[in-house]
Each structure stands twice: as structure tokens, then as C-alpha cells.
Design an enzyme around this catalytic site. Structure first.
Site, short mmCIF file in Angstrom:
data_model
loop_
_atom_site.label_atom_id
_atom_site.label_comp_id
_atom_site.label_asym_id
_atom_site.label_seq_id
_atom_site.Cartn_x
_atom_site.Cartn_y
_atom_site.Cartn_z
N CYS A 133 0.82 -1.23 0.00
CA CYS A 133 0.00 0.00 0.00
C CYS A 133 0.85 1.28 0.00
O CYS A 133 0.53 2.24 -0.70
CB CYS A 133 -0.91 0.02 1.22
N VAL A 137 0.31 4.75 -2.11
CA VAL A 137 -0.27 5.98 -1.54
C VAL A 137 0.58 7.18 -1.93
O VAL A 137 0.06 8.25 -2.29
CB VAL A 137 -0.39 5.85 0.00
S1 SF4 Z 1 -0.67 -2.49 4.34
FE1 SF4 Z 1 -1.68 -2.92 2.40
S2 SF4 Z 1 -0.27 -4.26 1.28
FE2 SF4 Z 1 0.36 -4.27 3.42
S3 SF4 Z 1 -0.66 -6.07 4.27
FE3 SF4 Z 1 -1.97 -4.28 4.67
S4 SF4 Z 1 -3.41 -4.24 2.95
FE4 SF4 Z 1 -1.71 -5.58 2.35
#
Ligand code: SF4
Length: 489
Positions: A133, A137
Site C-alpha cells: 500500500c 499511496v
Molecule cells: S498495508 Fe496494504 S499491502 Fe500491506 S498487508 Fe496491509 S493491505 Fe496488504
């Protein structure tokens, strides 16, 4: 109250036992269900994983390929441990471990250092990069970062580095699988299409399937037909390699050469229309030969569709061995349908698994009473509804799109069924409801060897029927009065 060491523990909040009892009963009520279904901004126990996990699965399906997570190390551990627990095999992958610096200044330095180390340490033939993520972002530009890495000679210029943006706040593991797979195929096949060349092979994409037995079953079916094939993203050996005392970091996977030549194939079948739409769309526009997208072949009708399509694409008769297999699967159904007929099921999971479960249950004369998908679509809902409308046993069954396993619990408690089909995460709701959970999906952490038993094809029908019916017979044996405890069932 004392803890495991016998020491007195003072509770922060005292709750009277009668209040505990009241809430325990209340969460099983219609009133609570209504509140639960009115919930908007909270997901509890969703039946899906995040995009990069699917991307990692696709990456593992190629020879000598190192899955590389551009993003947080903790995220990478999550995908690895989930795959590792499901398959009980290592899931080797690396991460460039972005931290606060990367989040503020961008992750290019991390990516370059990570790539350099990965090449030096693990000597991969290909590195498949996908994102967690955080870089999504902040908008990290993977195209530029990887181009820069090659220009600065951080990695060899000819090293294949497909990459996929896999933001988890949008989509699930099936979308990550699709994005990674299409990127890998685009990278490997670039400049490989040859006018007039035909490999004579079938390209088979099994879809985002976590059952190594299914991959082997597809191969066996094609062997029966005598059809040469390339299985794309083949994880069968990666996650089901022999225990012989040696560790191979890159066990199995589709040969890169074969994957590159797949663009000159005679035909391509992509299984799982919900898990491979991008890949299939691109293949349809690019690959030579014929292209077909088919549902997961669970149950007799969907397996027939696959078998007939293979026969049609290659102008071959269905081999007698497969016709006999079909006959045996129908016989297995006939011998045991009385244990499933009329039973009500709740099913949940990925869209492609769901269409398979529903088709299979309707064939068995069972009711897929609650059908739940935690990341569904109008298209999926329409397809499932058409299946329900087309069968006597679909009457009164309901589809719940974008609902989670806490919704499922409310359904099980207020409108009971006989069993649940899904993955390990449903075990709590199934236990509360006092009914069995049949673990055919992903992940399965709490049973062994499930991923080795195919659920596709005619053999899959026999396996599913056997597991389900024998469980119902077990329950009968365990719970009936002595006078009904019979030798014959
Ligand atoms: S932060 Fe995003 S990529 Fe990382 S485990 Fe959580 S949902 Fe998955």
C-alpha cells in the site's frame, strides 16, 4: 480469575455473567442481524486477502523468478506466511523494506538497493516487482524507477523485471494476480511474436487457484488428450515439491522460454474469468490462435464445458479414458446424492470458486442457501442469480455481495443451514452455528494436504462429494440414538 501461572488477574472492566449471556444471545438474534447488515464503514473478517498476495502467487509460477515486494517488510511477511501456512512450503520472496524515509522521499533508493542485493544474493532469472500500500499511496513511479535501475547498471540490462501496481485499498488478491500475470507475460513475450509460427500448443492459465492438485489435474487431462501445452503461472511444483533433503529456492514454474513462446500458441484457455480479465483481454488482443475464457471446471457441467472446448479447439475426440472418468464421477454422485440432496449450504469465497461451488451444489440437488462474496460485482451477482434461476434447487437462495464473515455469522444464526463451504476463516462462524465447514477455498491453515486434492475436473467432483457426504454420515453416526446406529448408511 487467575492466569495460566495461577496468579490472580484483576479485570480492567467487570462484566456481570448475566450481561455476557445476554449479549451472547443477542448477537444471534434477528435484531442484531439487522444492525449488522446496516453497518457501512467497517469490515469484519473479510473473505479475501490483499492484492500483492495474489501477485506473489503469479510470480511463483515462473521458472527462477524472485517475487520482490516494493514496500513494507511487514506486508511481505504477511503474504509469505499466508502462502507458507496454506501450502506448508516455503514462499521465498524479498522486500525492499521501505520505512519512514521512503514514505517521505519516495522508494527509489530502497528499490535500487533491494534489486542489487537480490541479484547478488539470489541470482534470479527474473524479478517480479509488485507493491504494497505505502508506495501506492505516495505514488511511486515503478516504470521510471526500474528504467533508472537499468540505466545506472544497478541490475543487468537484460534482466527481465516485470512489475505490477497492486494497491490493496482497491481490489483483492485476484486482482493482484491478474495485474502481475499480465505484466509477466507482456515482458516475456515482447518481440517474440513470429509471423506464421505456431507452437501447436495450448496455453492454459489455471487462474488464481491455490490448489496444486488442480494444476496437476489440468495437466493430466491434457495428457489424456495428447495435447502439447504450456501451463502459464504453474505453481504445482513450486508449492508441492518433493521432500528429498535439498532446498531449491526456485522449485518448478513455467519455463521462461515456453512462456515467451506462448504468444505463438495454437490456442489459449484462461480459467477463471473473474481472476484473469486483464490477462485474458490482453491475450485476446495480442496472442496468435484462438482464445477462450472459461469458469473453474467444478461439477460435471463446468468440467464438460472445459473438456468439450479442448476437443473443439484441437479437433480431437474426447478420449475414452476421460469419458470413463466422467461416468465414474456421475456414478459417485448417484451413489451418494441422497446424503446431500435437499441440504442447505452457505458458501463464500473468491468469485471463480463461488460459481464453481454453486454449480456443483445445484447438480447435487443441494441448496446454496447463502452465497456471500466479500468483494463481488454486479456481473458476478447476475451470473450467480442466473444459475439459481435455472435450477429447482436455487429457489429461496440469496446472494450477498460485498459482505464479510461477520455478516455470514448472522446469517448462519438466524437462517440456519446444514454446512458451510469456504476457507479456514469461516471456522469460527461454523463452530458457533454447530455445523461443518468444508474447506475448499483459500487459505486453509487448519487441515493438512487439502491443496493436494483437486476440486476441479471429474476427479474434483468425486473428491468433493466424498468429503461432504462422508462428513454428513459421520455426524449421523456420532449423534444418532443407539437404535439408529446402523452398519449400513
Ligand atoms: S498495508 Fe496494504 S499491502 Fe500491506 S498487508 Fe496491509 S493491505 Fe496488504
Amino acid at each position: 480469575m487467575s492466569n495460566l501461572l495461577g496468579l490472580e488477574v484483576k479485570k480492567v472492566t467487570e462484566t456481570p455473567p448475566e450481561e455476557v449471556e445476554r449479549v451472547k444471545n443477542w448477537i444471534n438474534s434477528e435484531e442484531y442481524k439487522e444492525k449488522n447488515f446496516a453497518r457501512q464503514a467497517l469490515v469484519i473478517n473479510p473473505a479475501h486477502a490483499c492484492q500483492p498476495l495474489g501477485a506473489q502467487l503469479a510470480a511463483h509460477g515462473f521458472e527462477g523468478t524472485l517475487p520482490f515486494v516494493h514496500g513494507s517488510q511487514g506486508c511481505a511477511s504477511y503474504y509469505r506466511s499466508t502462502l507458507n501456512r496454506h501450502f506448508r512450503e516455503p514462499a521465498p520472496a524479498v522486500s525492499d523494506a521501505m520505512s519512514e524515509d521512503g514514505a517521505v522521499f519516495g522508494g527509489q533508493n530502497n528499490l535500487h538497493e533491494g534489486l542489487e542485493n537480490a541479484v547478488a544474493l539470489y541470482k534470479p532469472k527474473m524479478i517480479a516487482v509488485f507493491t504494497s500500500c505505502m508506495p501506492e499511496v505516495i505514488g511511486d513511479d515503478l516504470t521510471a524507477f526500474i528504467r533508472n535501475a537499468k540505466q545506472k547498471a544497478v541490475v543487468p540490462k537484460d534482466l527481465q523485471i516485470p512489475f505490477a501496481n497492486t494497491p490493496s485499498f482497491n481490489g483483492t488478491h485476484i486482482h493482484g494476480y491478474d495485474s502481475m500475470l499480465v505484466s509477466i507475460l507482456q515482458t516475456l513475450t515482447e518481440g517474440k511474436q513470429i509471423e506464421g509460427r505456431c507452437t501447436g500448443k495450448l496455453n492454459l492459465i489455471p487462474g488464481c487457484d491455490f490448489n496444486t492438485g488442480d494444476y496437476r489435474e489440468y495437466k493430466r487431462i491434457l495428457k489424456e488428450f495428447g495435447i502439447p501445452y504450456t501451463m502459464l503461472a504453474d505453481i504445482s511444483d513450486t508449492f508441492d515439491s518433493p521432500c528429498d533433503g535439498t532446498y531449491a529456492i526456485y522449485a518448478g514454474g513455467t519455463k521462461l522460454e515456453d512462456a515467451a513462446d506462448s504468444i505463438n500458441g495454437k490456442a489459449t484457455i484462461a480459467i477463471g474469468p473473474y481472476a484473469t480479465p486483464k490477462t485474458f483481454g490482453w491475450i485476446r488482443d495480442t496472442y496468435s490462435g484462438k482464445h477462450v475464457s472459461l469458469p473453474m471446471p467444478m461439477g460435471i457441467a463446468k468440467t464438460d464445458a472445459l473438456i468439450m472446448k479442448i476437443a473443439e479447439l484441437f479437433g480431437k475426440e474426447v478420449p475414452a479414458s476421460l469419458k470413463n472418468e466422467r461416468g465414474r464421477a456421475v456414478d459417485a454422485i448417484t451413489d451418494s446424492h441422497q446424503y446431500m440432496h435437499g441440504k442447505r449450504f452457505a458458501v463464500y469465497g473468491d468469485p471463480d470458486y463461488l460459481t464453481g461451488y454453486v454449480s456443483f451444489l445445484l447438480e447435487m440437488g443441494a441448496h446454496p442457501h447463502h452465497i456471500l462474496c466479500s468483494r463481488g460485482s454486479k456481473k458476478l451477482e447476475k451470473e450467480l442469480q442466473a444459475m439459481l434461476d435455472g435450477s429447482l434447487y436455487g429457489k429461496g437462495c440469496t446472494i450477498y455481495m460485498n459482505k464479510d464473515l461477520w455478516h455470514l455469522r448472522s446469517l448462519l444464526m438466524t437462517d440456519p443451514v446444514d454446512a458451510v463451504i469456504g476457507d479456514t476463516h469461516g471456522k469460527f462462524a461454523a463452530r458457533d452455528a454447530g455445523i461443518p465447514l468444508f474447506r475448499f477455498g483459500f487459505p486453509v491453515f487448519d487441515r493438512v494436504n487439502k491443496h493436494r486434492y483437486p476440486i476441479i475436473g471429474y476427479q474434483g467432483v468425486v473428491n468433493m462429494v466424498t468429503e461432504i457426504c462422508n462428513k454428513f454420515i459421520d455426524i449421523k453416526d456420532e449423534t444418532c440414538e443407539d437404535r439408529y446406529f446402523e452398519m449400513m448408511r
